[in-house]
Design a protein around this motif. Sequence first.
Motif, short mmCIF file in Angstrom:
data_model
loop_
_atom_site.label_atom_id
_atom_site.label_comp_id
_atom_site.label_asym_id
_atom_site.label_seq_id
_atom_site.Cartn_x
_atom_site.Cartn_y
_atom_site.Cartn_z
N ARG A 188 -1.98 55.63 -42.04
CA ARG A 188 -1.68 56.03 -42.96
C ARG A 188 -1.33 57.51 -41.97
NH1 ARG A 188 -3.65 58.28 -47.08
NH2 ARG A 188 -6.18 57.22 -46.40
N GLU A 189 -1.76 57.76 -40.48
CA GLU A 189 -1.62 58.16 -39.38
C GLU A 189 0.69 57.65 -39.38
OE1 GLU A 189 -4.88 57.99 -36.29
OE2 GLU A 189 -5.80 59.14 -37.89
N SER A 190 0.26 56.45 -39.34
CA SER A 190 1.44 56.31 -38.22
C SER A 190 2.72 56.16 -39.69
CB SER A 190 1.43 54.40 -38.28
OG SER A 190 0.31 54.67 -37.36
N GLY A 191 2.36 56.53 -40.95
CA GLY A 191 3.87 57.07 -42.22
C GLY A 191 3.21 56.14 -43.14
N ALA A 192 2.35 54.78 -43.10
CA ALA A 192 2.52 53.87 -44.33
C ALA A 192 2.25 54.65 -45.65
CB ALA A 192 1.99 52.68 -43.82
N ASP A 193 1.93 53.67 -46.62
CA ASP A 193 1.51 53.97 -47.94
C ASP A 193 0.87 52.89 -48.25
OD1 ASP A 193 1.51 54.04 -50.31
OD2 ASP A 193 3.46 54.14 -51.31
N VAL A 194 -0.61 54.11 -47.94
CA VAL A 194 -1.73 53.52 -48.05
C VAL A 194 -2.32 52.42 -49.73
CG1 VAL A 194 -4.66 53.90 -47.78
CG2 VAL A 194 -2.79 54.80 -45.73
N ALA A 195 -1.57 53.25 -50.23
CA ALA A 195 -1.84 52.44 -51.50
C ALA A 195 -1.68 50.87 -52.00
CB ALA A 195 -1.25 53.50 -53.39
N ARG A 196 -0.22 51.02 -51.56
CA ARG A 196 1.29 50.19 -51.01
C ARG A 196 0.00 48.85 -50.08
NH1 ARG A 196 6.99 49.45 -48.87
NH2 ARG A 196 7.26 46.99 -48.26
N LEU A 197 0.17 49.57 -48.50
CA LEU A 197 -0.70 49.01 -47.76
C LEU A 197 -2.22 48.14 -48.75
CD1 LEU A 197 -0.36 47.62 -45.00
CD2 LEU A 197 -1.35 50.04 -43.80
N LYS A 198 -2.64 48.28 -49.32
CA LYS A 198 -3.98 47.99 -49.21
C LYS A 198 -3.60 46.18 -50.35
CE LYS A 198 -7.08 52.18 -49.75
NZ LYS A 198 -8.22 52.76 -50.87
N LYS A 199 -2.81 46.50 -51.30
CA LYS A 199 -2.03 45.96 -51.71
C LYS A 199 -1.66 44.74 -51.09
CE LYS A 199 -1.69 48.74 -56.07
NZ LYS A 199 -0.72 49.14 -57.29
N ASP A 200 -1.18 45.33 -50.69
CA ASP A 200 -0.16 44.02 -49.40
C ASP A 200 -0.88 43.33 -48.66
OD1 ASP A 200 1.91 44.27 -50.77
OD2 ASP A 200 3.09 45.88 -48.88
N ALA A 201 -2.94 44.11 -48.31
CA ALA A 201 -3.06 43.26 -47.60
C ALA A 201 -4.32 42.74 -48.20
CB ALA A 201 -4.48 44.30 -46.78
N GLU A 202 -4.18 42.39 -49.53
CA GLU A 202 -5.08 40.96 -50.41
C GLU A 202 -4.28 39.62 -50.61
OE1 GLU A 202 -8.09 41.37 -50.41
OE2 GLU A 202 -8.21 43.69 -50.18
N THR A 203 -2.38 40.13 -50.44
CA THR A 203 -1.51 38.53 -50.65
C THR A 203 -1.99 37.59 -49.77
OG1 THR A 203 0.14 39.51 -49.08
CG2 THR A 203 -0.17 40.61 -51.65
N ASP A 204 -1.94 36.96 -50.85
CA ASP A 204 -1.50 35.06 -50.41
C ASP A 204 -0.45 35.00 -49.04
OD1 ASP A 204 -4.03 34.18 -51.85
OD2 ASP A 204 -2.76 33.15 -53.24
N GLU A 205 0.34 36.31 -49.26
CA GLU A 205 1.95 35.58 -48.37
C GLU A 205 0.88 36.69 -46.87
OE1 GLU A 205 5.63 38.41 -47.49
OE2 GLU A 205 4.63 37.83 -49.18
N VAL A 206 0.10 37.38 -46.92
CA VAL A 206 -0.55 37.70 -45.12
C VAL A 206 -1.65 36.92 -44.73
CG1 VAL A 206 -2.19 39.71 -44.65
CG2 VAL A 206 0.10 40.03 -46.01
N ARG A 207 -2.42 36.72 -45.65
CA ARG A 207 -3.70 35.50 -45.08
C ARG A 207 -2.80 34.25 -44.67
NH1 ARG A 207 -8.40 37.73 -47.25
NH2 ARG A 207 -8.70 38.88 -48.87
N GLU A 208 -1.83 33.50 -45.33
CA GLU A 208 -1.37 32.51 -44.58
C GLU A 208 -0.57 32.93 -43.72
OE1 GLU A 208 1.39 31.07 -48.35
OE2 GLU A 208 -0.20 30.64 -49.49
N ALA A 209 0.17 33.84 -43.32
CA ALA A 209 0.95 34.53 -42.20
C ALA A 209 -0.51 34.48 -41.49
CB ALA A 209 1.32 35.51 -42.38
N ILE A 210 -1.52 34.72 -41.35
CA ILE A 210 -2.86 35.04 -40.49
C ILE A 210 -3.05 33.15 -39.78
CG2 ILE A 210 -5.47 36.17 -40.70
CD1 ILE A 210 -4.24 38.21 -41.57
#
Length: 261
Positions: A188-210
């Motif tokens: 948030r301090e870095s200027g990101a949209d937190v609401a969108r970030l929360k959703k993206d963080a739960e996606t399969d795409e992110v988990r697969e990348a990790i």
Amino acid sequence: MFIGSPRRLAFAGLAAASLCFGAAPAMAQSQALSPEQRKAVVELIRETLMKNPDLVMDALYEHERRSQEAQLAAQRKAISDVATLVDPATSIIAGNPKGDVTLIEFMDYNCGFCKRGLEDVVALVKADPNLKVVVKDFPFLGPGSEEASRVAFAAKKQLSGERYWDFHLKLMRSKGQMNFARALEIARESGADVARLKKDAETDEVREAIGKVVELGRQIGIQGTPAYVVGDELVSGAVGEAVLKQKIDSVRKCGKTDCSG
């Protein structure tokens, strides 16, 4: 009665042991020894080992040597896949994107040694305009690390270039346990949209990348962080700026981290 020289008996004993522990049942049945033969082989092996106990240690040393060689060969093969190591989708790129030498770092946002090593990497980037740095998020220190990684990977969709590098530095320099909530606050301090970030963080795409980074780290043989790849070498631990610089200079000079050989 088992007929043959002591050497042949010993080999037969080893073959019998191999059959007991690893061969297929059908093969074991076809090559099984009679009770008298087994007794003779066991007695001969016992006698041989009692007279030559160093044989056991020699065999263990040789097994360890071969295991280490195989592990090193697998490690070098994984490291040689440079395209996978520097994949922008699973990396943070800093320094000169077209640099003539690449330093790859595997780190964890809750790793104290990584926080110490961060300043070494920052100093190297500042001092070497031809150095490309690739940072790989390798969360292995528990749930908090995995949560922070998901936020960091999701933030790549909103932050890029220097903004993302600054976000990464803030995460690394933050004191205390890093987790989902703390990483979100820094985003948030870095200027990101937190609401969108929360959703993206739960996606399969992110988990697969990790998951890709974690698997890559395992293939290379990483057992802790920080871990660096310079040239064809894996360097484990916060070894310091001077050591990393020496290896970078050597790669630039001769293509290897050690130009003496």
